[in-house]
Design a protein around this motif. Structure first.
Motif, PDB file in Angstrom:
ATOM      1  N   MET A   1       0.927  -1.019  -0.258  1.00  0.00           N
ATOM      2  CA  MET A   1       0.255   0.244   0.003  1.00  0.00           C
ATOM      3  C   MET A   1       0.792   1.313   0.127  1.00  0.00           C
ATOM      4  O   MET A   1       1.864   1.045   0.937  1.00  0.00           O
ATOM      5  N   SER A   2       0.595   2.072  -0.976  1.00  0.00           N
ATOM      6  CA  SER A   2       1.275   3.441  -1.388  1.00  0.00           C
ATOM      7  C   SER A   2       1.422   4.418   0.187  1.00  0.00           C
ATOM      8  O   SER A   2       0.570   4.311   0.494  1.00  0.00           O
ATOM      9  N   SER A   3       1.824   4.872   0.939  1.00  0.00           N
ATOM     10  CA  SER A   3       2.498   5.965   1.384  1.00  0.00           C
ATOM     11  C   SER A   3       1.437   6.450   1.646  1.00  0.00           C
ATOM     12  O   SER A   3       0.250   6.807   2.805  1.00  0.00           O
ATOM     13  N   TYR A   4       0.866   7.187   0.524  1.00  0.00           N
ATOM     14  CA  TYR A   4      -0.290   8.243   0.760  1.00  0.00           C
ATOM     15  C   TYR A   4      -1.891   7.382   0.716  1.00  0.00           C
ATOM     16  O   TYR A   4      -2.102   8.747   1.440  1.00  0.00           O
ATOM     17  N   GLU A 271      19.111  13.264 -10.120  1.00  0.00           N
ATOM     18  CA  GLU A 271      19.049  11.517  -9.911  1.00  0.00           C
ATOM     19  C   GLU A 271      18.206  11.796  -8.795  1.00  0.00           C
ATOM     20  O   GLU A 271      16.769  10.757  -7.843  1.00  0.00           O
ATOM     21  N   GLN A 272      18.264  12.212  -8.089  1.00  0.00           N
ATOM     22  CA  GLN A 272      18.292  12.346  -6.360  1.00  0.00           C
ATOM     23  C   GLN A 272      16.225  13.036  -5.910  1.00  0.00           C
ATOM     24  O   GLN A 272      15.958  12.787  -5.681  1.00  0.00           O
ATOM     25  N   ALA A 273      16.789  14.276  -7.464  1.00  0.00           N
ATOM     26  CA  ALA A 273      15.264  14.293  -7.541  1.00  0.00           C
ATOM     27  C   ALA A 273      13.994  13.842  -8.028  1.00  0.00           C
ATOM     28  O   ALA A 273      13.455  14.088  -7.270  1.00  0.00           O
ATOM     29  N   CYS A 274      14.420  13.162  -8.749  1.00  0.00           N
ATOM     30  CA  CYS A 274      14.071  12.324  -9.543  1.00  0.00           C
ATOM     31  C   CYS A 274      13.121  11.162  -7.954  1.00  0.00           C
ATOM     32  O   CYS A 274      11.916  10.112  -7.956  1.00  0.00           O
ATOM     33  N   ASN A 275      14.472  10.582  -7.408  1.00  0.00           N
ATOM     34  CA  ASN A 275      14.286   9.827  -6.521  1.00  0.00           C
ATOM     35  C   ASN A 275      13.050  10.542  -5.112  1.00  0.00           C
ATOM     36  O   ASN A 275      12.287  10.207  -4.743  1.00  0.00           O
ATOM     37  N   ASN A 276      13.260  11.355  -5.263  1.00  0.00           N
ATOM     38  CA  ASN A 276      12.509  12.705  -4.802  1.00  0.00           C
ATOM     39  C   ASN A 276      10.549  12.517  -4.652  1.00  0.00           C
ATOM     40  O   ASN A 276       9.872  12.856  -4.197  1.00  0.00           O
ATOM     41  N   VAL A 277      10.061  12.831  -6.275  1.00  0.00           N
ATOM     42  CA  VAL A 277       8.917  12.787  -6.444  1.00  0.00           C
ATOM     43  C   VAL A 277       8.665  11.263  -6.618  1.00  0.00           C
ATOM     44  O   VAL A 277       7.518  11.452  -6.327  1.00  0.00           O
ATOM     45  N   ASP A 278       9.178  10.624  -6.883  1.00  0.00           N
ATOM     46  CA  ASP A 278       8.824   9.050  -7.281  1.00  0.00           C
ATOM     47  C   ASP A 278       8.494   8.750  -5.831  1.00  0.00           C
ATOM     48  O   ASP A 278       7.609   7.926  -6.070  1.00  0.00           O
ATOM     49  N   GLN A 279       8.994   8.356  -4.688  1.00  0.00           N
ATOM     50  CA  GLN A 279       8.913   8.193  -3.807  1.00  0.00           C
ATOM     51  C   GLN A 279       7.459   9.041  -2.458  1.00  0.00           C
ATOM     52  O   GLN A 279       6.823   8.365  -2.390  1.00  0.00           O
ATOM     53  N   GLU A 280       7.741  10.850  -2.847  1.00  0.00           N
ATOM     54  CA  GLU A 280       6.509  11.316  -2.040  1.00  0.00           C
ATOM     55  C   GLU A 280       5.499  11.398  -2.802  1.00  0.00           C
ATOM     56  O   GLU A 280       4.670  11.711  -2.125  1.00  0.00           O
ATOM     57  N   PRO A 282       4.535   9.354  -6.063  1.00  0.00           N
ATOM     58  CA  PRO A 282       4.666   8.698  -7.123  1.00  0.00           C
ATOM     59  C   PRO A 282       3.395   8.902  -8.528  1.00  0.00           C
ATOM     60  O   PRO A 282       2.653   9.577  -8.010  1.00  0.00           O
ATOM     61  N   LYS A 283       4.085   8.163  -9.918  1.00  0.00           N
ATOM     62  CA  LYS A 283       3.222   8.486 -10.279  1.00  0.00           C
ATOM     63  C   LYS A 283       1.381   7.353  -9.892  1.00  0.00           C
ATOM     64  O   LYS A 283       1.573   7.111  -9.615  1.00  0.00           O
ATOM     65  N   GLY A 284       0.316   8.630 -10.474  1.00  0.00           N
ATOM     66  CA  GLY A 284      -0.970   7.902 -10.616  1.00  0.00           C
ATOM     67  C   GLY A 284      -1.159   8.896  -8.709  1.00  0.00           C
ATOM     68  O   GLY A 284      -2.885   8.441  -8.201  1.00  0.00           O
ATOM     69  N   THR A 285      -0.864   9.161  -8.072  1.00  0.00           N
ATOM     70  CA  THR A 285      -1.218   9.941  -6.797  1.00  0.00           C
ATOM     71  C   THR A 285      -2.549  10.680  -7.472  1.00  0.00           C
ATOM     72  O   THR A 285      -2.213  11.566  -7.952  1.00  0.00           O
ATOM     73  N   ASP A 286      -3.037  10.823  -6.703  1.00  0.00           N
ATOM     74  CA  ASP A 286      -4.587  11.807  -6.343  1.00  0.00           C
ATOM     75  C   ASP A 286      -3.962  13.205  -6.175  1.00  0.00           C
ATOM     76  O   ASP A 286      -3.470  12.997  -4.861  1.00  0.00           O
ATOM     77  N   PHE A 287      -4.260  14.820  -6.914  1.00  0.00           N
ATOM     78  CA  PHE A 287      -4.188  15.722  -6.479  1.00  0.00           C
ATOM     79  C   PHE A 287      -4.750  16.072  -4.746  1.00  0.00           C
ATOM     80  O   PHE A 287      -4.064  16.216  -4.436  1.00  0.00           O
ATOM     81  N   ALA A 288      -6.034  15.518  -4.992  1.00  0.00           N
ATOM     82  CA  ALA A 288      -5.998  15.921  -3.108  1.00  0.00           C
ATOM     83  C   ALA A 288      -5.770  15.194  -2.224  1.00  0.00           C
ATOM     84  O   ALA A 288      -5.873  15.431  -1.100  1.00  0.00           O
ATOM     85  N   ALA A 289      -5.677  13.779  -1.873  1.00  0.00           N
ATOM     86  CA  ALA A 289      -4.948  12.581  -1.302  1.00  0.00           C
ATOM     87  C   ALA A 289      -3.340  14.086  -1.201  1.00  0.00           C
ATOM     88  O   ALA A 289      -2.402  13.735   0.522  1.00  0.00           O
TER      89      ALA A 289
END
Length: 755
Positions: A1-4, A271-280, A282-289
């Motif tokens: 389950m994703s963190s968000y 690379e770390q900038a990409c990791n930061n967005v992927d971890q916090e 991630p693709k498919g994250t709902d804006f409201a979440a």
């Protein structure tokens, strides 16, 4: 389950158990009228502070926001409540409609209507009909754009050269120094930008970014513009420049009317900038979440730290809005330090200890003990690698020191109040000694104060060490002398605790050297004796009622009516110099009655409370309450002056609590709480419970103390210590009434340097 998703479930549970305290926060409070509050989206101590950048020629947008002007971008990086000159405004996007033939020409777009915002959410509309919505995690941000339904060309501009400009003419404006941008086949982009300057005069610093769109672009084009000439498309999709003469950027065009973009930043690498967005995010994250996660984090980590039974909407708004703005910086950049490898925490964006040491850091320790220990460790680690403790720091660079080396005050305050954990106090003390004994090199030279370093440390040490006072060959001489004395008292405190007795005696003696600036014959408004400039020939005449100044003057953002009161570690001796308690009361009353009190600058923060030292606690209550109620308000102009990274807010919060901290000591002066009940979570299962009866429940009337119980016992002192109610928790029970009564009979607050 994703963190968000997990956090969203926790958020719904919290909503079912208690009110959402974020509802009381007005993120626009203090964003106009000189407050410079940041109204965008952020997490507590978050690296990302995503918000609008408004451009209006001649007006500095310190936090990016202005009430008027046009949007130049919506950028990922800002600071909170700072002055001097704007900082950051980097890693930006800007939505544009129609054909864009010169994207790197510093395009701006008019605002349509009034921006709206709440904790974790920001919405604005452009004159092109585009709705922009923003939210953020700690190191990534999310944009949602809704373009007009009939628009055929929906563009998003990424301009690497974008920064917040400055129009003040002080040489503090930021500069773009070069950068690069690469658009990849899958549609995402990566790059970096290098910039310099800002309020702390920082040399080149580089930020990396990584951006994604949830829709496929119809086209994505990279551009360069040399010497502000017309933008030229670069078919390779990758552009780079090592010169400020060549701007780089990209335009992404979509047919969809709703576009979501996710962007990560890093001080280390793309690379770390990409990791930061992927971890916090991630693709498919709902804006409201993301919005809901932000609200949850603020509620659990910040707002729930102080709770009250009050239902007064104005007081609740001031309480939780102040908590919000005091937690935006410093920035927790642990793991994102480009300067050195270390296992220690790393916090920066410190603006500035000159502003924060009186109120803010003391409250940070109360509310965030774990984060505060990390911040102390970070300061010491900065000394290890950069050579000096910072008095201010941004873009990983120390500067500017306005008066003393006030990180010494911060460390001393933490030490005497029991901060231990993983803090290496031997190193902490070595760092303080470096400040006290070694003059920093005057490089680079500050054109606003060229006489000595404003980078870090104590630039006027040569006079302080050889003469025991500071001559006018050094700018801000009186301010520095008053503050160096406070700094040396901090060294005395830590040296005493570490068993370094000869050092302790030396620094205690030096902490009294502010007296060498005391001219007993200087008069003003019927009073004699003030701290004044002096040289080897003696005191220099001044006019205490008019002698405030700035960088090149003897006093900084205050005058001798302010600075004569600042060495509270030697308060009993100061009262003697002023002619005794009765004359001291009259002098304090004159400060307020003659309009000399300045609520907009920190040197007078402590004045309303100093009546406690002459056994007039009732006047401390009435004077401080009048300042709080008349100078602080809800709304966009609700602060008396520049927030200074939350300094103003923490002064107000201590007034609500009913205590005032004396930095570098364990002493808290008692005045009067606003609320019938207030509970402060001290961490580790400990609480401070504050109650009052007999008042109006909102601090507007009937606020004089009639009696006080501390932990169930009658209390007769007008002060208490850290160990009484903070170390293990405690209980304060006030009885309030409409008139002043003499409820104190115990000893006056301590004055350690006067013994």
């Amino acid at each position: 389950m994703s963190s968000y998703i997990m956090l969203t479930g926790m958020f719904l549970l919290m909503r079912s158990l208690a009110d959402d305290l974020s509802d009381h926060v007005d993120v626009f409070q203090g964003s106009e009228g000189g407050g410079n509050n940041f109204p965008g989206v952020a997490r507590p101590f978050g690296m990302v502070k995503l918000g609008p950048d408004l451009y209006q020629s001649g007006a500095d947008a310190y936090s990016g926001y202005l009430s008027t002007g046009e949007f130049s971008g919506f950028s990922m990086m800002h600071e909170q409540g700072t002055g001097g000159a704007p900082k950051y405004g980097t890693v930006a996007q800007l939505p544009l409609v129609g054909n864009i033939d010169d994207p790197l020409s510093h395009i701006t777009v008019a605002r349509d209507g009034t921006d709206q915002a709440s904790v974790g959410y920001y919405k604005a509309n452009t004159d092109d009909g585009v709705e922009v919505e923003l939210s953020a995690s700690s190191r990534a941000g999310i944009y949602r754009y809704t373009f007009p339904s009939d628009s055929q060309e929906n563009n998003i501009l990424v301009d690497v050269s974008h920064v917040l400009p400055s129009f003040r003419g002080q040489g503090l404006g930021q500069n773009y120094k070069g950068g690069n941008l690469t658009i990849f086949e899958d549609g995402h982009y990566e790059g970096l930008g290098t910039y310099d300057n800002g309020w702390n005069e920082a040399p080149d610093w580089t930020i990396f970014f990584c951006g994604h769109f949830d829709s496929d672009a119809v086209s994505s084009k990279a551009y360069t513009a040399v010497n502000s000439d017309k933008s030229v498309e670069q078919p390779s999709g990758s552009v780079s420049s090592t010169s400020n003469s060549t701007a780089v950027g990209g335009v992404f065009t979509f047919s969809d009317s709703e576009i979501t973009s996710r962007v990560g930043i890093s001080w280390i690498s793309t690379e770390q900038a990409c990791n930061n967005v992927d971890q916090e995010i991630p693709k498919g994250t709902d804006f409201a979440a993301v919005v809901e996660d932000a609200v949850l984090e603020w509620n659990t980590k910040v707002f729930s730290k102080i709770t009250t039974t009050s239902t007064n909407s104005t007081s609740l708004s001031l309480l939780y809005t102040s908590l919000y703005h005091m937690h935006l910086i410093p920035t927790n950049q642990t793991g994102e330090n480009p300067g050195w490898d270390s296992s220690e925490p790393y916090y920066q964006d410190i603006f500035t200890f000159w502003d924060l040491f009186r109120c803010s850091t003391a409250l940070m320790q109360v509310l965030q003990p774990n984060a505060y220990e990390e911040q102390i460790r970070s300061l010491i680690d900065i000394w290890r690698h950069d050579g000096y403790l910072p008095d201010a720091r941004s873009s990983n660079y120390n500067g500017r020191t306005q008066g003393g080396s006030n990180a010494d005050n911060i460390l001393a305050d933490a030490y005497v109040k029991g901060v231990r954990g993983q803090v290496d106090w031997e190193d902490g003390y070595r760092a303080m000694v470096k400040d006290a004994e070694i003059t920093p090199a005057n490089h680079p030279v500050d054109p606003m104060a060229p006489d000595s370093s404003t980078h870090h440390g104590r630039g006027a040490l040569p006079d302080w060490l050889s003469l025991g006072y500071i001559t006018p060959r050094f700018s801000r001489a009186v301010t520095r002398a008053v503050e160096y004395a406070c700094n040396d008292f901090g060294l005395y405190q830590v040296a005493s605790g570490l068993g370094k007795h000869s050092d302790a005696q030396k620094y205690l003696n030096r902490s009294q050297n502010w007296r060498n600036h005391w001219n007993p014959d200087q008069t003003s408004l019927g009073f004699s004796g003030f701290v004044v400039p002096r040289d080897k020939n003696g005191f220099i005449q001044t006019d205490p009622a008019k002698d405030g100044g700035y960088w090149g003057d003897p006093y900084y953002e205050g005058g001798s009516w302010a600075y004569s009161w600042n060495d509270v570690h030697d308060m009993r001796h100061l009262i003697e110099l002023m002619g005794g308690p009765e004359k001291t009361v009259k002098r304090l009353e004159t400060v307020f009655d003659k309009g000399l009190f300045d609520s907009t600058n920190e040197p007078m923060f402590n004045l309303p409370y100093l009546y406690n030292y002459v056994d007039r606690q009732d006047l401390s209550v009435s004077r401080s309450r009048n300042v709080a109620k008349s100078e602080y308000h809800t709304g966009k102009t609700g602060l008396p002056g520049n927030s200074d990274a939350g300094a103003m807010q923490t002064w107000l919060l201590w007034n609500m609590i009913g205590l005032y901290p004396i930095t570098g000591q364990t002493t808290f002066l008692i005045h009067s709480p606003w609320f019938e009940s207030l509970s402060i979570d001290l961490g580790g299962g400990k609480k401070l419970e504050i109650s009052s009866t007999g008042g109006d429940g909102n601090g507007d009337s009937d606020y004089y103390v009639s009696s006080l119980k501390v932990n169930g016992k009658e209390w007769k002192k007008n002060w208490l210590e850290w160990e009484d109610v903070f170390a293990d928790g405690g209980r304060l029970e006030f009885e309030l009434g409409p008139t002043a009564v003499n409820w104190t009979s115990g000893p006056l607050p301590p004055s350690p340097a006067s013994n």
